[in-house]
Design a protein around this motif. Structure first.
Motif, short mmCIF file in Angstrom:
data_model
loop_
_atom_site.label_atom_id
_atom_site.label_comp_id
_atom_site.label_asym_id
_atom_site.label_seq_id
_atom_site.Cartn_x
_atom_site.Cartn_y
_atom_site.Cartn_z
N LEU A 58 0.91 -1.33 0.00
CA LEU A 58 0.21 0.18 0.02
C LEU A 58 0.85 1.26 0.07
N ASN A 59 2.01 1.27 0.75
CA ASN A 59 2.85 2.32 0.82
C ASN A 59 3.52 2.58 -0.46
N GLN A 60 3.79 1.48 -1.14
CA GLN A 60 4.60 1.49 -2.54
C GLN A 60 3.55 2.30 -3.60
N PHE A 61 2.41 1.50 -3.54
CA PHE A 61 1.24 2.10 -4.39
C PHE A 61 1.25 3.63 -4.32
N CYS A 62 1.22 4.12 -3.10
CA CYS A 62 0.70 5.47 -2.76
C CYS A 62 1.79 6.43 -3.10
N ASP A 63 3.31 5.87 -3.04
CA ASP A 63 4.31 6.54 -3.60
C ASP A 63 4.35 6.66 -4.83
N VAL A 64 3.99 5.70 -5.72
CA VAL A 64 3.86 5.66 -7.16
C VAL A 64 2.64 6.73 -7.61
N LEU A 65 1.67 6.51 -6.89
CA LEU A 65 0.31 7.57 -7.33
C LEU A 65 0.88 8.94 -7.13
N LYS A 66 1.62 9.16 -6.03
CA LYS A 66 1.82 10.49 -5.88
C LYS A 66 2.80 10.90 -6.79
N ARG A 67 4.02 10.22 -7.28
CA ARG A 67 4.81 10.62 -8.29
C ARG A 67 4.06 10.71 -9.66
N ALA A 68 3.39 9.91 -10.05
CA ALA A 68 2.61 10.20 -11.32
C ALA A 68 1.86 11.30 -11.34
N VAL A 69 1.01 11.58 -10.19
CA VAL A 69 0.23 12.83 -10.40
C VAL A 69 1.06 14.04 -10.36
N LYS A 70 2.29 13.91 -9.68
CA LYS A 70 3.54 15.08 -9.68
C LYS A 70 4.16 15.31 -11.05
N GLY A 71 3.93 14.04 -11.81
CA GLY A 71 4.21 14.18 -13.24
C GLY A 71 5.91 13.53 -13.15
#
Length: 72
Positions: A58-71
């Motif tokens: 879940l932490n890994q998923f959230c980190d990837v999602l944050k990076r994706a949203v930030k571009g």
């Protein structure tokens, strides 16, 4: 969002398009779309990820999602 995957781009794009089509078919606005997608993700974590691995994944998923949203 996938970086390296065992799935082809074609498989990924087809699945993603099906989800977009479903949301559009149901006239889902931003809030409803995020609620639906959040519940789908939650169910996947609860039903398909062993409890002992859940927090790390879940932490890994959230980190990837944050990076994706930030571009990034």
């Amino acid at each position: 969002m996938p970086q390296q995957s065992r799935y082809s781009n074609q498989e990924f794009e087809a699945a993603m398009q099906d989800i977009f089509d479903s949301l559009e078919k149901n006239n889902a606005n931003r809030d409803l779309s995020l609620m639906v997608l959040g519940n789908v993700v939650s169910n996947i974590f609860v039903q398909q990820v062993p409890e002992g691995n859940r927090e790390a994944m879940l932490n890994q998923f959230c980190d990837v999602l944050k990076r994706a949203v930030k571009g990034n």
